[in-house]
Design a protein around this motif. Structure first.
Motif, mmCIF file in Angstrom:
data_model
loop_
_atom_site.group_PDB
_atom_site.id
_atom_site.type_symbol
_atom_site.label_atom_id
_atom_site.label_comp_id
_atom_site.label_asym_id
_atom_site.label_seq_id
_atom_site.Cartn_x
_atom_site.Cartn_y
_atom_site.Cartn_z
ATOM 1 N N UNK A 240 -44.653 -4.415 -13.198
ATOM 2 C CA UNK A 240 -45.691 -3.787 -14.031
ATOM 3 C C UNK A 240 -45.176 -2.465 -14.591
ATOM 4 N N UNK A 241 -44.518 -1.669 -13.740
ATOM 5 C CA UNK A 241 -43.961 -0.398 -14.217
ATOM 6 C C UNK A 241 -42.932 -0.636 -15.309
ATOM 7 N N UNK A 242 -42.049 -1.607 -15.116
ATOM 8 C CA UNK A 242 -41.029 -1.887 -16.134
ATOM 9 C C UNK A 242 -41.672 -2.365 -17.436
ATOM 10 N N UNK A 243 -42.715 -3.209 -17.330
ATOM 11 C CA UNK A 243 -43.383 -3.695 -18.537
ATOM 12 C C UNK A 243 -44.070 -2.563 -19.285
ATOM 13 N N UNK A 244 -44.714 -1.651 -18.534
ATOM 14 C CA UNK A 244 -45.390 -0.517 -19.188
ATOM 15 C C UNK A 244 -44.372 0.400 -19.859
ATOM 16 N N UNK A 245 -43.249 0.673 -19.182
ATOM 17 C CA UNK A 245 -42.213 1.521 -19.786
ATOM 18 C C UNK A 245 -41.640 0.880 -21.044
ATOM 19 N N UNK A 246 -41.433 -0.431 -21.013
ATOM 20 C CA UNK A 246 -40.935 -1.121 -22.206
ATOM 21 C C UNK A 246 -41.938 -1.031 -23.344
ATOM 22 N N UNK A 247 -43.220 -1.217 -23.021
ATOM 23 C CA UNK A 247 -44.263 -1.125 -24.048
ATOM 24 C C UNK A 247 -44.347 0.285 -24.631
#
Length: 450
Positions: free
Chosen positions: A206-213
């Motif tokens: 989730x953290x990686x997805x939010x940072x990518x977004x």
């Protein structure tokens, strides 16, 4: 939709299952304990009765009647016994036994009376029968104590379990709370990636997805802002040059000639095109998130500059009347340029669509809100509801792009500003009003006499 907490749901679910299980276990333990204690007491009662029966068969001889065997320290909880002959007379009894037999119908086995649980031993070669009674007071007390010893520790540990479950669940969900706090502060101008939070493996994706977004969003917004700035520069210059050439051409032809009229039409259309291009660029900037930055600035200073600027432009006798109501400064948090674009569009909209010869009124409310009103025919409720949509006009006949209120509403939404439209004005059947309320406004009043 009603909001709910993951921690509260897990705690309540786990505690409900644990509590229900413990209560069920307590009931089962209480029932089992009661059964076992009753069985043990009945076995002891039967054993005493049979031993006495054997003793009476070997020791009791000769007719006796009403003999009482006195034993020291006999109380209401002590076993009582009776020796009864064939005729049903009590020939020997303990001092706490009744004078008459425990039960009128003497048969081998257990019998219950209001005061005793009685066991009658099987007859032997002697003519006497032994009845042994256990006081129900003693039996009931023994059952209650045994049940309490079995279930009270479980009940005592219920609040301990409740506290421990809450602590364990909340501690386990603490990384989720940190991730929630970091994500909550993102968006309003803060698009920085979320730093490492020592999250469990379930939350790392989730953290990686939010940072990518966030990275993609920052790139998109930067690209759109750069495009809007470049487009504004590239479009304004040609349109300005075109308008200057048309105006020079207008001076070279007779004013009332057919060519002069056409030149005036071209000049007017060029001005309208320039205004439309400017509104489209503002709408693009507003849509790209120009107002997400959060800086502290004086809202009243921006408003004074815009009122002074727009008040000097002649618009069929329409001007701007501003009342600050004794307020000298209104400090808010947001983007000053975006706020200027929003207020300029609102003031220009009020001047453009107001009735000729009437003033646009700008009032500062005591709580730091901005109230902008102008005179015009009242708008229908369905039209008022659609007025903040792009390219929707109020039907006043004035030439406009239909983007002013859409731009202002978009910026207000990004800055968390309350944006309210009303028509007609309170107490009248005409007029149009816009009220802005900025969050967390810091108001400074002007000194008396200033």
């Amino acid at each position: 939709m009603k909001r709910w907490s993951l921690a509260a749901r897990i705690v309540s679910s786990v505690l409900s299952v644990v509590m229900l299980s413990l209560v069920t276990l307590s009931i089962a333990v209480a029932g089992f304990t009661r059964y076992e204690i009753t069985e043990r007491l009945d076995n002891s009662l039967q054993e005493v009765s049979e031993r006495l029966q054997a003793t009476i068969a070997t020791q009791l001889h000769g007719p006796q009647s009403g003999t009482v065997a006195w034993v020291p320290d006999v109380g209401p909880r002590t076993l009582a016994y009776q020796v009864v002959d064939r005729a049903g007379h009590v020939v020997l009894r303990s001092q706490n036994a009744p004078v008459r037999p425990f039960v009128p119908d003497i048969h081998t086995g257990f019998a219950d009376t209001p005061l005793f649980r009685v066991y009658i031993a099987a007859p032997t070669t002697t003519a006497y029968r032994v009845l042994v009674g256990e006081p129900t007071l003693h039996r009931r007390g023994a059952l209650l104590r045994a049940t309490a010893i079995a279930i009270v520790p479980i009940l005592v540990f219920l609040p301990v379990i409740w506290v421990l479950v809450r602590l364990i669940v909340r501690r386990a969900l603490r990384p989720l709370g940190r991730l929630h706090d970091e994500m909550q502060v993102r968006g309003s101008g803060n698009l920085r990636p979320i730093a490492s939070l020592d999250l469990p493996v379930e939350l790392v994706p989730i953290q990686h997805a939010v940072n990518t977004l966030l990275s993609r969003l920052e790139t998109a917004l930067s690209t759109e802002r750069a495009f809007a700035a470049s487009a504004a520069h590239e479009l304004r210059n040609p349109l300005g040059a075109l308008l200057a050439q048309v105006q020079m051409l207008g001076r070279m032809v007779p004013a009332q000639s057919e060519a002069g009229k056409r030149v005036d039409i071209i000049a007017e259309r060029t001005r309208r095109l320039a205004r439309s291009v400017e509104k489209l660029l503002q709408f693009s900037r507003a849509s790209s998130g120009i107002a997400f930055r959060r800086n502290r600035f004086d809202l009243l200073t921006v408003l004074h500059v815009l009122v002074d600027d727009l008040g000097h432009i002649p618009r069929d006798g329409r001007n701007i009347v501003m009342k600050t109501n004794g307020i000298s400064h209104i400090f808010v948090h947001g983007d000053m340029d975006a706020t200027g674009i929003m207020l300029r569009n609102l003031l220009e909209n009020a001047l453009l669509h107001g009735s000729p010869g009437t003033a646009v009124h700008v009032a500062v409310t005591p709580d730091g809100g901005i109230d902008i009103t102008n005179d015009c025919p009242a708008l229908a409720p369905d039209m008022l509801a659609r007025l903040t949509s792009p390219f929707v006009r109020g039907g006043t006949g004035a030439h406009g792009s239909g983007l002013g209120l859409a731009i202002a509403n978009n910026i207000a939404t990004q800055m968390d500003v309350s944006f309210r439209l009303c028509s007609p004005l309170a107490g009248t059947g005409r007029g149009f009003g816009i009220f802005l309320a900025f969050p967390d406004a810091e108001i400074t009043s002007a000194p008396e006499g200033a």
